[in-house]
Enzyme design. Structure first.
Site, PDB file in Angstrom:
ATOM      1  N   LEU A  91      41.494  25.750  63.749  1.00  0.00           N
ATOM      2  CA  LEU A  91      42.220  24.538  64.145  1.00  0.00           C
ATOM      3  C   LEU A  91      41.660  24.045  65.472  1.00  0.00           C
ATOM      4  O   LEU A  91      41.433  24.825  66.394  1.00  0.00           O
ATOM      5  CB  LEU A  91      43.711  24.830  64.293  1.00  0.00           C
ATOM      6  CG  LEU A  91      44.565  23.688  64.849  1.00  0.00           C
ATOM      7  CD1 LEU A  91      44.581  22.511  63.877  1.00  0.00           C
ATOM      8  CD2 LEU A  91      45.991  24.165  65.133  1.00  0.00           C
ATOM      9  N   ILE A  93      40.570  29.116  67.186  1.00  0.00           N
ATOM     10  CA  ILE A  93      40.749  27.837  67.850  1.00  0.00           C
ATOM     11  C   ILE A  93      39.375  27.208  68.067  1.00  0.00           C
ATOM     12  O   ILE A  93      38.467  27.849  68.610  1.00  0.00           O
ATOM     13  CB  ILE A  93      41.477  27.993  69.198  1.00  0.00           C
ATOM     14  CG1 ILE A  93      42.795  28.765  69.002  1.00  0.00           C
ATOM     15  CG2 ILE A  93      41.720  26.635  69.824  1.00  0.00           C
ATOM     16  CD1 ILE A  93      43.778  28.099  68.064  1.00  0.00           C
ATOM     17  N   LYS A  94      39.221  25.965  67.632  1.00  0.00           N
ATOM     18  CA  LYS A  94      37.930  25.283  67.749  1.00  0.00           C
ATOM     19  C   LYS A  94      37.821  24.593  69.110  1.00  0.00           C
ATOM     20  O   LYS A  94      38.676  23.787  69.474  1.00  0.00           O
ATOM     21  CB  LYS A  94      37.760  24.263  66.623  1.00  0.00           C
ATOM     22  CG  LYS A  94      37.612  24.892  65.252  1.00  0.00           C
ATOM     23  CD  LYS A  94      37.600  23.863  64.148  1.00  0.00           C
ATOM     24  CE  LYS A  94      36.300  23.090  64.110  1.00  0.00           C
ATOM     25  NZ  LYS A  94      36.252  22.179  62.931  1.00  0.00           N
ATOM     26  N   VAL A  95      36.739  24.906  69.810  1.00  0.00           N
ATOM     27  CA  VAL A  95      36.468  24.352  71.137  1.00  0.00           C
ATOM     28  C   VAL A  95      35.078  23.731  71.115  1.00  0.00           C
ATOM     29  O   VAL A  95      34.120  24.382  70.700  1.00  0.00           O
ATOM     30  CB  VAL A  95      36.546  25.444  72.231  1.00  0.00           C
ATOM     31  CG1 VAL A  95      36.147  24.886  73.585  1.00  0.00           C
ATOM     32  CG2 VAL A  95      37.956  26.040  72.284  1.00  0.00           C
ATOM     33  N   SER A 141      39.050  23.290  59.601  1.00  0.00           N
ATOM     34  CA  SER A 141      39.743  22.003  59.492  1.00  0.00           C
ATOM     35  C   SER A 141      39.335  21.145  60.675  1.00  0.00           C
ATOM     36  O   SER A 141      38.767  21.630  61.650  1.00  0.00           O
ATOM     37  CB  SER A 141      41.265  22.211  59.498  1.00  0.00           C
ATOM     38  OG  SER A 141      41.696  22.631  60.783  1.00  0.00           O
TER      39      SER A 141
END
Length: 626
Positions: free
Chosen positions: A107, A138-140, A43
Site C-alpha cells: 500500500l 508500505i510503498k515509498v 496496489s
C-alpha cells in the site's frame, strides 16, 4: 504443483499481481490465483481510482459512509484499508509458508509526501500500525527524501516496497539504505528475519522514453533494448550488494535480501511482444509484478527460462552505445522519477475526487445504472445469467476466441482493442505535439481519407465534441461517389489542409485512390516539393502505405497495433490522431475509457457491471427483433 506460476517460482522468480479491488477479493479470483502460486500483490492510487470511478462495485461500501457524513479521507481509508487487509489475509498462508519471503500486499503512502522524509515516516508508521499484519509492505518512492525514510523505517522493522526506481544509480542508494536500516534494526535488538523489502525497478517506461530519443538521434537499432539492459545491470548490482562479508553477517541472523521487483512490465509499444518484459527478466531471487493483461498473456505463451545475467556484457555495451549517441540515461530516468511521482499524486487526487463525486451522486440518486426494459426484462436477466455462468467477460479479457467460435482465425489476432487504451497512454505526449506542430504549420482543415470501420470514430468524435478553438476542422471522406469527392474538394483550402490517409491493410483501393487524387490536387496547389507534408498515414506495420508514406515524404506515419480491426480502432491511432487534431483531450478520453474498462472487469458482479448490463440488453433485444 505444476501450474506455470509455480514452475517460475521454482526458477527463483515470484509473480505478484499489480491489481487490487474489492470485486477481485469477493469473486474469489485472488484466492484462485494464490492457489495457482501467486506470491504477492501491489496496489496504487491509479488502480483504486479507476475501480471506484468506473463502476458500481464500491457503491454499497460508500453509501453508508456518505450517509454518516464521513469525509472523503475517512471514506478512502475505510475502503482502501479494508481491501488491503482482506488481501493480506488471503496471502498470509504464503507469508507463513515462505517464512516471510513472500505473501506481501503493498500500500502506497500519500504521494504528496514524496519529498518529505518525516511526513513519509509518520504516514508509513500509521498505515503499518492500522493494518496490523506482518505481511504488509508500505510503498515509498525512491526520491532523496524517500530513500532517507526507507532507511529509518527498515530500522524500525517496517516492511518497505521502494517504488519508482528507474536508474541503477538510484538503485544503489536504495540497496544501501536497506542494508543500513537492517544493521540499525539488528543493533537495536530487532530480528532481521522479521523485516522484508523489495526495490521496484520500473522497466517499460524506460523504453518508452528512450525510444523517442533514439528516433530523434536517427538510430533505431537500440529501440526496445535499453530498458532490459538497464535492468540487467541493476540485477548485477543486486548480486554484488547481497553477497560478501557485510551481507553474510546479516544473513546469518536470518535477514532476507532486498529482492529486485520488476515493475511496469506491461508492454507499451504495440510493436513489441506482449510478454517482452517478463520473458527477458526471469532470474533467481527476483519478483515480477504483472498487471492482469500481462499475466494473462504470460500464462498463455510466456517463457519460463531463466535468462537474467547471461548477457551482462551485451547490456553494458548497449548502454555505452546509448551514451555515445548523446543520450544521457540518468537524465531520462531522473525525469521518469519526477513524472512518476507527479502521476501518482494526480491519481491520488483523482481518487479523492472520484470518492467525493460518488458520495454526492449516491446521496442524490442511489443506483448507478437503470434500465426500463418493459416486457423484455426477463429475457435480459436470463442473458445476464448466461454471460455470468459462461464467464463471457473473463474469457474475452483472456482473449479466448471460443467466446465467438471454435476456430481462432480472424479472432485471436483481432483482440488488441482490449488493452490498447492503456498502451496508448504512452503516446499522448506525441499526439499532442503532433497536433501542435500541425497548427503551427498553418493547417486549419483536416480531411480523413478512409473506408469502413477506421473512419467511424473520427466522424463520431467530430460530431460529438466539435472542434476546439484554433484546432483543425475535420471532415471524413469515405465515399467514392464522384460527386461526393468533388463536393468535398470544393470545401477545402488545399494549401491549409492536412490529409489523413487511414487504412489498416495499407492496400485499400478506395483509400489509395483518394490519396492519388488529392496528392495531385495538392501538387498543383503548393508544388511537388511541399506536397508530402500535407499527408499523414495511419496503417499497420509493414504495409504498402508505410512504404508509400516514406516515398512521398509524408509529414508523419503512425503505425497501429496490427491486432485491431477497423471497427474496434477508436482508441488506437485511427481514432486518436484525428481526435488530437480537433483538440479533443485525448488524455482524458483514455483515462475515462480505462475507468469504464475497470468497471467492466469480469470480477465485477453482473448486477453492477455496465458491460454485462448493456451487452445483455442489446443482445436479448436484438434476438427479440428490436
Amino acid at each position: 504443483m505444476t501450474t506455470r506460476i509455480y514452475q517460475l517460482y521454482r526458477a527463483g522468480q515470484a509473480i505478484w499481481y499489480d491489481d487490487l479491488r474489492r470485486s477481485l477479493i469477493e469473486s474469489g479470483e485472488i484466492e484462485a490465483l494464490v492457489e495457482d502460486g501467486l506470491a504477492g500483490l501491489t496496489s496504487n492510487p491509479t488502480i483504486f481510482e479507476k475501480a471506484i470511478a468506473g463502476g458500481a462495485e464500491y457503491d454499497q461500501a460508500v453509501l453508508p459512509l456518505a450517509a454518516a457524513d464521513c469525509t472523503v479521507q475517512e471514506i478512502y481509508e475505510s475502503i482502501v484499508l479494508d481491501d488491503i487487509s482482506q488481501a493480506a489475509d488471503l496471502f498470509r498462508p504464503v507469508y507463513d509458508r515462505t517464512e516471510g519471503v513472500d505473501g506481501f500486499v503493498s500500500l502506497e503512502v500519500d504521494p504528496d509526501l514524496a519529498h518529505s522524509t518525516q511526513g513519509t515516516i509518520r504516514e508509513a508508521r500509521s498505515l503499518f500500525q492500522k493494518l496490523n499484519r506482518p505481511n504488509i509492505m508500505i510503498k515509498v518512492p525512491a526520491t532523496e527524501a524517500g530513500i532517507r525514510a526507507v532507511e529509518a523505517l527498515i530500522g524500525e522493522g517496517i516492511n518497505i516496497n521502494v517504488t519508482l526506481v528507474f536508474s541503477t544509480e538510484v538503485y544503489r542508494r536504495v540497496a544501501e539504505a536497506y542494508l543500513r536500516g537492517l544493521e540499525a534494526y539488528a543493533a537495536s535488538g530487532g530480528n532481521p528475519a522479521r523485516v522484508a523489502s523489495v526495490a521496484s525497478f520500473f522497466v517499460s517506461r524506460v523504453d518508452t522514453a528512450v525510444d523517442k530519443a533514439l528516433a530523434e538521434a536517427g538510430d533505431l537499432s537500440l529501440q526496445g533494448k535499453i530498458a532490459i539492459a538497464n535492468a540487467e545491470v541493476a540485477y548485477a548490482i543486486f548480486q554484488d550488494f547481497f553477497s560478501g562479508s557485510r551481507w553474510e553477517a546479516l544473513a546469518r541472523q536470518g535477514a532476507h535480501p532486498q529482492r529486485v521487483l520488476w515493475a511496469s512490465t506491461g508492454t507499451k509499444n504495440p510493436a513489441y511482444p506482449d510478454t517482452l518484459y517478463v520473458d527477458s527478466l526471469v532470474g533467481s531471487n527476483t519478483v515480477n509484478t504483472m498487471p492482469p493483461a500481462t499475466l494473462n498473456a504470460w500464462l498463455d505463451h510466456g517463457s519460463l527460462e531463466p535468462v537474467l545475467g547471461r548477457d551482462l556484457d551485451g547490456a553494458r555495451k548497449r548502454l555505452a552505445r546509448l551514451a555515445e549517441l548523446g543520450i544521457d540515461l540518468y537524465q531520462v530516468t531522473d525525469r521518469l522519477l519526477s513524472d512518476g511521482v507527479a502521476s501518482f499524486a494526480e491519481s491520488f487526487h483523482a481518487l479523492q475526487r472520484s470518492i467525493g463525486e460518488k458520495q454526492e451522486r449516491l446521496l442524490q440518486s442511489g443506483a448507478a445504472y437503470q434500465a426500463a426494459l418493459g416486457d423484455y426484462e426477463a429475457r435480459v436477466l436470463q442473458a445476464q445469467a448466461e454471460m455470468t455462468s459462461e464467464d463471457v467477460l473473463g474469457r474475452i479479457l483472456r482473449k479466448d476466441h471460443t467466446v465467438w467460435r471454435e476456430s481462432p482465425e480472424e479472432i485471436a489476432n483481432r483482440l488488441g482493442w482490449l488493452t490498447i487504451a492503456e498502451r496508448m497512454q504512452a503516446e499522448v505526449g506525441d499526439l499532442q505535439d503532433f497536433a501542435r506542430t500541425a497548427r503551427e504549420a498553418g493547417f486549419t482543415q483536416a480531411l480523413l481519407l478512409g473506408m469502413g470501420g477506421s473512419s467511424l470514430a473520427p466522424d463520431v468524435f467530430q460530431k460529438t465534441f466539435g472542434v476546439a478553438e484554433g484546432y483543425l476542422d475535420l471532415a471524413v471522406l469515405d465515399s467514392t461517389d464522384a460527386e461526393a469527392v468533388r463536393a468535398q474538394t470544393a470545401l477545402l483550402d488545399l494549401s491549409k489542409t492536412l490529409f489523413i490517409v487511414a487504412t489498416k491493410s495499407g492496400g485499400t483501393v478506395e483509400t489509395l485512390s483518394f490519396f492519388k487524387y488529392f496528392y495531385n490536387e495538392v501538387v498543383a496547389e503548393v508544388g511537388e516539393q511541399d506536397a508530402g507534408a500535407h499527408f499523414v498515414a495511419i496503417t499497420d506495420p509493414g504495409s504498402k502505405l508505410e512504404d508509400l508514406a516514406q516515398r512521398y515524404r509524408f509529414r508523419a506515419t503512425f503505425l497501429n497495433d496490427a491486432e485491431i480491426g477497423g471497427r474496434y480502432s477508436a482508441l488506437s491511432f485511427f481514432g486518436l490522431v484525428p481526435a488530437a487534431l480537433i483538440g479533443l483531450d485525448v488524455e482524458r478520453l483514455l483515462e475515462n475509457a480505462l475507468a469504464m474498462a475497470s468497471g467492466c472487469e469480469s470480477c465485477v458482479e453482473s448486477t453492477d457491471n455496465p458491460a454485462v448490463l448493456l451487452g445483455a440488453a442489446m443482445g436479448a433485444l436484438a434476438r427479440a427483433g428490436r
